[in-house]
Design a protein around this motif. Structure first.
Motif, short mmCIF file in Angstrom:
data_model
loop_
_atom_site.label_atom_id
_atom_site.label_comp_id
_atom_site.label_asym_id
_atom_site.label_seq_id
_atom_site.Cartn_x
_atom_site.Cartn_y
_atom_site.Cartn_z
N ASP A 1 17.67 5.80 97.62
CA ASP A 1 16.97 6.31 96.45
C ASP A 1 17.80 5.97 95.22
OD1 ASP A 1 15.95 7.96 94.33
OD2 ASP A 1 15.05 9.28 95.82
N ASN A 2 17.40 4.91 94.50
CA ASN A 2 18.16 4.46 93.34
C ASN A 2 18.18 5.49 92.21
OD1 ASN A 2 18.95 2.08 94.49
ND2 ASN A 2 17.33 0.84 93.57
N THR A 3 17.10 6.26 92.08
CA THR A 3 17.06 7.28 91.03
C THR A 3 18.12 8.35 91.27
OG1 THR A 3 14.69 6.89 90.70
CG2 THR A 3 15.59 8.96 89.84
N LYS A 44 15.01 7.12 83.09
CA LYS A 44 14.74 8.36 82.35
C LYS A 44 14.77 9.57 83.28
CE LYS A 44 11.30 10.63 79.43
NZ LYS A 44 9.93 10.56 78.86
N VAL A 45 14.11 9.44 84.43
CA VAL A 45 14.08 10.55 85.40
C VAL A 45 15.49 10.87 85.90
CG1 VAL A 45 13.30 11.23 87.70
CG2 VAL A 45 11.71 10.11 86.13
N ALA A 46 16.28 9.84 86.20
CA ALA A 46 17.64 10.04 86.70
C ALA A 46 18.49 10.77 85.67
CB ALA A 46 18.27 8.69 87.05
N LEU A 47 18.40 10.36 84.41
CA LEU A 47 19.22 10.99 83.36
C LEU A 47 18.75 12.41 83.06
CD1 LEU A 47 19.75 7.96 80.95
CD2 LEU A 47 21.28 8.86 82.72
N GLU A 48 17.45 12.65 83.12
CA GLU A 48 16.95 14.00 82.92
C GLU A 48 17.44 14.94 84.02
OE1 GLU A 48 12.74 13.50 82.76
OE2 GLU A 48 12.70 13.06 80.60
N LYS A 49 17.41 14.45 85.26
CA LYS A 49 17.89 15.26 86.38
C LYS A 49 19.40 15.49 86.31
CE LYS A 49 14.20 14.31 89.66
NZ LYS A 49 13.83 13.85 91.02
N LYS A 108 21.62 9.08 89.11
CA LYS A 108 21.91 10.45 88.69
C LYS A 108 23.33 10.84 89.09
CE LYS A 108 20.92 15.12 90.35
NZ LYS A 108 20.09 15.91 91.27
N MET A 109 23.72 10.57 90.34
CA MET A 109 25.05 10.94 90.80
C MET A 109 26.12 10.11 90.11
SD MET A 109 23.78 13.24 92.59
CE MET A 109 25.38 13.99 92.75
N TYR A 110 25.85 8.82 89.87
CA TYR A 110 26.80 7.99 89.12
C TYR A 110 27.01 8.54 87.72
CZ TYR A 110 26.46 4.30 92.71
OH TYR A 110 26.52 3.57 93.87
N ALA A 111 25.92 8.97 87.08
CA ALA A 111 26.01 9.53 85.73
C ALA A 111 26.87 10.78 85.71
CB ALA A 111 24.61 9.83 85.20
#
Length: 435
Positions: free
Chosen positions: A180-182, A216-221, A186-189
């Motif tokens: 899951d790349n999203t 956008k979804v990854a950063l929001e999460k 998110k975890m990398y961020a």
């Protein structure tokens, strides 16, 4: 020998009438954990199973890979090589594939880089845990695999900033958790914000491979993320645990009653299911003869053939030539999935009446409809009864006169005589209700 379909339908009709996740992953103990791991083994050998599990859990959380791996073994039901003289009874440590997959995954993806040079035993524990992953996943439903992956993710998220990066790497590679790349971004961020240099590099590589919506979804999460609460804030009270224990006990009693009813199923139907799976039960004669017993043995061996935790002797002990109630349910489930209409009918009726399985209206309708689509008259008749009377248990089906009439009419058109009377009675009741 060709069987009379009406007689066969008569036989079949009798069925119708009749642990919280660890809060810290990377706390390295200053002294080796081997002695504690060994004390867990001693407790296990002495029958102190709760003490053994508690010891292994605490030191698995503290970074001992051997404790992680042995927890996977215990919950998978595999015999423990280090304690071959003792085997815990299932009532003491029931098989729990979700827990097993979680601990095997944590062992398989254990990071040695933060510790001193690993021993040969520790490296071997990691290799063996990784080898077990495929086998454990094979025996689990997709829902249970998802639960285990959630516990793995929760464990990493409750750890250090570096653990967040490692979880991201696992998501990106699909290693130990679903790809899951999203979630990976998110975890990398999160790890990047906490100063993990590897996470910054990984983020820069992954981001260009994703579309703007995914980013956008990854950063929001990532912005909304909170670390999981420690077990003392999320654990169950003793009262809750006792209620759950009692509920499980009642469910086991209920299932035992349901399995007992399996003995009413005709040998003829079992023979047809065996033949549908290519197991060569021979002539369908409703007798448990040599050919049928040989086919049952082939089926029984097929259920354990791929279990790497069992020795060949243990596998052969399963091959008895007589089906247990659970094996009977599994046989019809396999034959139903192989698109055998009569087995689909039998499996559907099991869900209608709670024979060997929990009552479930939607699953009952699913399998009966699969059989009806192949023009099995008695399956149409059963659906007519289901939609006429409704079902109880899980996913109840409410009465529906239109659907009932349709299936009863189809059963009648296919020559199933009991459907004629049922259709007339349905018409009478429907007309009386209207008046």
């Amino acid at each position: 020998m060709k069987r009379d379909p009406i007689k066969l339908a008569g036989k079949a009709r009798r069925l119708l009438g009749g642990m919280a996740a660890a809060s810290v992953l990377a706390i390295a103990a200053m002294t080796p954990a081997h002695a504690t791991y060994e004390s867990g083994l001693e407790a296990y050998k002495n029958g102190q199973y709760s003490q053994a599990l508690d010891t292994w859990r605490r030191f698995a959380v503290a970074g001992d890979i051997r404790s992680k791996k042995i927890l996977g073994d215990v919950y998978s039901g595999a015999p423990l090589e280090a304690a071959s003289s003792a085997t815990a009874p299932l009532e003491a440590i029931p098989v729990d594939n979700v827990q097993s997959l979680m601990w095997y995954t944590l062992a398989a993806y254990h990071d040695f880089s933060a510790y001193q040079q690993p021993t040969a035993e520790e490296v071997n524990a990691q290799i063996l845990a990784e080898q077990r992953l495929t086998d454990i996943r094979f025996r689990m439903s997709s829902g249970d695999v998802k639960k285990a992956e959630g516990l793995v993710a929760q464990t990493f998220e409750a750890g250090s900033a570096y653990d967040l990066y490692r979880l991201g790497d696992m998501y990106q590679k699909g290693a130990g958790v679903s790809k899951d790349n999203t979630k990976a971004l998110k975890m990398y961020a999160l790890a990047k914000e906490r100063g993990v240099g590897e996470a910054s590099a990984a983020y820069e590589v992954l981001e260009p491979l994703m579309n703007p919506k995914e980013i956008k979804v990854a950063l929001e999460k990532a912005a909304d993320w909170q670390p999981p609460l420690p077990p003392e804030h999320t654990g169950k009270t003793r009262q809750q645990e006792e209620l759950e224990r009692l509920k499980k006990e009642l469910e086991e009693i209920k299932m035992a009653d349901a399995l007992e009813a399996v003995s009413d199923i005709d040998v003829e139907l079992i023979q047809r299911a065996l033949n549908a799976l290519g197991l060569r039960a021979g002539t369908v004669d409703n007798k448990l003869g040599p050919s049928t017993r040989a086919a049952i043995r082939r089926f029984q061996y097929s259920t354990v053939a791929r279990d790497t935790s069992m020795t060949e002797d243990e596998k052969q002990s399963v091959v008895t030539g007589v089906l247990t109630p659970r094996q009977t349910v599994e046989l019809f489930a396999d034959a139903a999935r192989a698109n055998h209409p009569m087995s689909q009918y039998v499996y559907g009726i099991m869900f209608v009446r709670g024979i060997g399985v929990e009552q479930d209206g939607q699953l009952a309708a699913k399998w009966l409809e699969s059989a009806a689509e192949q023009n099995l008259a008695i399956a149409h008749y059963a659906l007519g009864v289901v939609y006429r009377d409704g079902t109880t248990g899980l996913n109840e089906i409410t009465p529906d006169e239109r659907k009932s009439a349709y299936h009863l009419a189809r059963a009648s058109a296919l020559g199933y005589k009991p459907a004629n009377d049922a259709l007339r009675r349905l018409s009478f009741e429907y007309t009386r209700d209207v008046q």
